[in-house]
Design a protein around this motif. Structure first.
Motif, PDB file in Angstrom:
ATOM      1  N   TYR A 147       0.677  -1.295   0.031  1.00 44.72           N
ATOM      2  CA  TYR A 147      -0.073   0.158  -0.002  1.00 44.72           C
ATOM      3  C   TYR A 147       0.959   1.294  -0.173  1.00 44.72           C
ATOM      4  CZ  TYR A 147      -3.990  -3.127   1.112  1.00 44.72           C
ATOM      5  OH  TYR A 147      -5.017  -3.738   1.321  1.00 44.72           O
ATOM      6  N   TRP A 148       0.299   2.201  -0.508  1.00 45.17           N
ATOM      7  CA  TRP A 148       1.091   3.597  -0.802  1.00 45.17           C
ATOM      8  C   TRP A 148       0.180   4.859  -0.486  1.00 45.17           C
ATOM      9  CZ3 TRP A 148       6.249   3.375  -1.230  1.00 45.17           C
ATOM     10  CH2 TRP A 148       6.604   2.138  -1.418  1.00 45.17           C
ATOM     11  N   TYR A 149       0.913   5.563   0.189  1.00 41.74           N
ATOM     12  CA  TYR A 149       0.049   7.226   0.169  1.00 41.74           C
ATOM     13  C   TYR A 149       1.364   8.381  -0.323  1.00 41.74           C
ATOM     14  CZ  TYR A 149      -3.805   6.576   3.422  1.00 41.74           C
ATOM     15  OH  TYR A 149      -5.179   6.203   3.795  1.00 41.74           O
ATOM     16  N   THR A 150       0.768   9.329  -0.476  1.00 46.92           N
ATOM     17  CA  THR A 150       1.737  10.434  -0.762  1.00 46.92           C
ATOM     18  C   THR A 150       1.683  11.518   0.424  1.00 46.92           C
ATOM     19  OG1 THR A 150       0.166  11.796  -1.905  1.00 46.92           O
ATOM     20  CG2 THR A 150       1.743  10.692  -3.216  1.00 46.92           C
ATOM     21  N   GLY A 347      -2.312  15.292  -1.774  1.00 51.15           N
ATOM     22  CA  GLY A 347      -2.567  14.394  -2.825  1.00 51.15           C
ATOM     23  C   GLY A 347      -2.620  15.162  -4.255  1.00 51.15           C
ATOM     24  N   THR A 352       1.199  14.557  -8.036  1.00 55.62           N
ATOM     25  CA  THR A 352       1.005  13.404  -8.469  1.00 55.62           C
ATOM     26  C   THR A 352       1.440  12.754  -9.715  1.00 55.62           C
ATOM     27  OG1 THR A 352      -0.805  13.496  -6.729  1.00 55.62           O
ATOM     28  CG2 THR A 352      -0.834  11.301  -8.150  1.00 55.62           C
TER      29      THR A 352
END
Ligand SMILES: Cc1ncc(COP(=O)(O)O)c(C=O)c1O
Length: 476
Positions: A147-150, A347, A352
């Motif tokens: 899993y990934w978040y910014t 985000g 992005t």
């Protein structure tokens, strides 16, 4: 720590070598400071004007870290060149201290995509788009976390990871390695100067009245006994580690260090975060891929979106599933946005897009191959100068990053590494002479970065300058 203690500590960090007269070096430093003032009259005028509304003449205090008689102001930067207000040209081995390792305004797919993006697409809709999905797919495939978040900076990514680790473990502390840097994250801005002590690292007191040891445990790099001691109380939510320490100079891990670190984190129930914000210089998968590291959290920022404010933090399937259950994203009565992980602009579509385009077109083996080749030339050149003059200095490199150390052997711990920076004469002379001859080095370390646009000629010009610098250190 009292001021006199700090002065004594700083003096103990100055390396001393036969044949290099520190007093004479200070005379040369004075000459370089005068030359700087002569070369940069327009910057001096701008500094006077700026001080009326900017503390220290800068809008971000990191810009004041060059410690010059007056602030230097930039008019333009392109590829690996920067020009100041007076038109002086610099070959840039600093590259913004990593965000711009792929060059300033480089002629590549990221730049052209962002230029048309700004004209034709919106930056903030508070909704995701396909870029986010593609970026997460690439990161999952390269780093091996699900899993990934910014975030907007690596500091933020680290901060948000701490929140998740604390929430899932119910533990208060994070463990750092002494003298490591992980951004402007309060829990990590601590150090140990005397055995057993944990103190605030900078004079600004971010949390008045709070005991620094309540949030932070500290171990020594390459010292697994100290790691075990820090973790055995089972109150550490997460351990922060870089693959190699990079913020006191480069300190490589001893063989087996990372395997054992992983083992200890698992044994004592602490999550392991690998921070590759600097070591992404090693390649498109940082060190995690090639070294086979197995983090629970993984963080990178700075260059991950070609210098556009953006960072990423990834975590395992187990962590993501627990987090999803706590956030109850499907429940219309629960606000996912108020979890403290990011804010409205985090985000944004511009960051992005920059992330996706960088991952697809720039963080590639082909681009890294070019940067490594140029860096190899630079390292060979500097080592040849060291050998020619017989000085007890050394150079360590990781991918497109290298570090000059004013001691002969590679460092094994952070204090030894700090001595090698050469503060108190060597460091200051190197940096001022380099600047006055038209070269930028990372301003708080003796570190160099090569971009894909840095040429063999740029490198050779630096090596020639380094040769003169070492000769001048020895003369007299
Ligand atoms: C290892 C490491 N982590 C995190 C950071 C923080 O990065 P940022 O300035 O993007 O917040 C830095 C900055 O130098 C760093 O070296």
């Amino acid at each position: 720590m009292a001021d006199t203690d700090t002065t004594a500590l700083m003096k103990s960090l100055i390396p001393r070598h036969d044949g290099i007269d520190l007093e004479r070096l200070h005379v040369l430093i004075e000459e370089e400071l005068e030359l700087y003032v002569e070369r940069t009259p327009k910057s001096r005028e701008m500094a006077e004007r700026a001080k009326r509304h900017l503390v220290g003449g800068v809008m971000c205090n990191w810009h004041g870290d060059w410690h010059l008689p007056h602030q230097l102001y930039v008019s333009r930067s392109k590829d690996c060149r920067v020009w100041d207000l007076d038109g002086n040209e610099y070959i840039d081995f600093n590259l913004g201290d990593t965000p711009d390792i792929f060059g300033h305004a480089p002629d590549n797919q990221v730049t052209s995509s962002l230029a048309s993006f700004i004209q034709e697409e919106g930056i903030a809709t508070l909704l995701p788009n396909e870029d986010a999905v593609v970026a997460a797919e690439i990161l999952a495939q390269r780093i091996g976390l699900r899993y990934w978040y910014t975030a907007l900076s690596a500091s933020d990514a680290n901060r948000f990871s701490i929140k998740i680790a604390r929430m899932l473990t119910g533990r208060p502390k994070v463990m750092i390695f002494n003298l490591a840097y992980h951004g402007n994250v309060d829990e990590t801005l601590k150090w140990t100067l005397e055995p057993g002590s944990i103190e605030r690292r900078f004079p600004l007191d971010y949390a008045p009245g709070q005991d620094p040891a309540a949030t932070t445990a500290i171990a020594n790099w390459n010292d697994l006994e100290s790691v075990e001691k820090a973790l055995e109380g089972e109150d550490v939510a997460m351990v922060f580690a870089e693959p190699a320490l990079t913020n006191t100079g480069i300190v490589m891990p001893q063989p087996g260090f990372h395997e054992k670190l992983r083992e200890l984190c698992t044994r004592y129930g602490s999550y392991l975060l690998i921070d590759e914000t600097h070591t992404l210089s090693e390649g498109p998968r940082g060190c995690t891929g090639p070294w086979g590291l197995e983090p629970d959290f993984w963080v990178a920022g700075k260059c991950i979106a070609s210098g556009v404010p953006c960072a990423v933090y990834g975590f395992s399937e187990e962590i993501g599933d627990k987090l999803g259950a706590i956030m109850q994203m499907d429940d219309p009565h629960v606000s996912a946005g108020f979890t403290g992980l990011g804010t409205t602009a985090t985000g944004n579509a511009l960051s992005t897009r920059a992330l996706r385009m960088t991952l697809e077109h720039v963080l590639t083996d082909e681009v890294y191959g070019r940067m490594r080749e140029t860096m190899a030339r630079l390292v060979d050149g500097m080592r040849a100068v060291i050998a020619k003059h017989g000085v007890p200095f050394s150079v360590t490199s990781m991918g497109n990053r290298c570090d000059l150390r004013f001691l002969p052997e590679p460092a094994v711990d952070a204090f030894d590494s700090t001595i090698g920076v050469g503060l108190g004469g060597y460091f200051e002379f190197l940096h001022l002479r380099a600047l006055n001859r038209g070269f930028f080095i990372i301003p708080y370390l003796n570190m160099f970065l090569c971009s894909p646009t840095t040429t063999a000629d740029d490198v050779d010009r630096w090596v020639e300058c380094f040769d003169e610098i070492v000769a001048d250190m020895l003369s007299g």
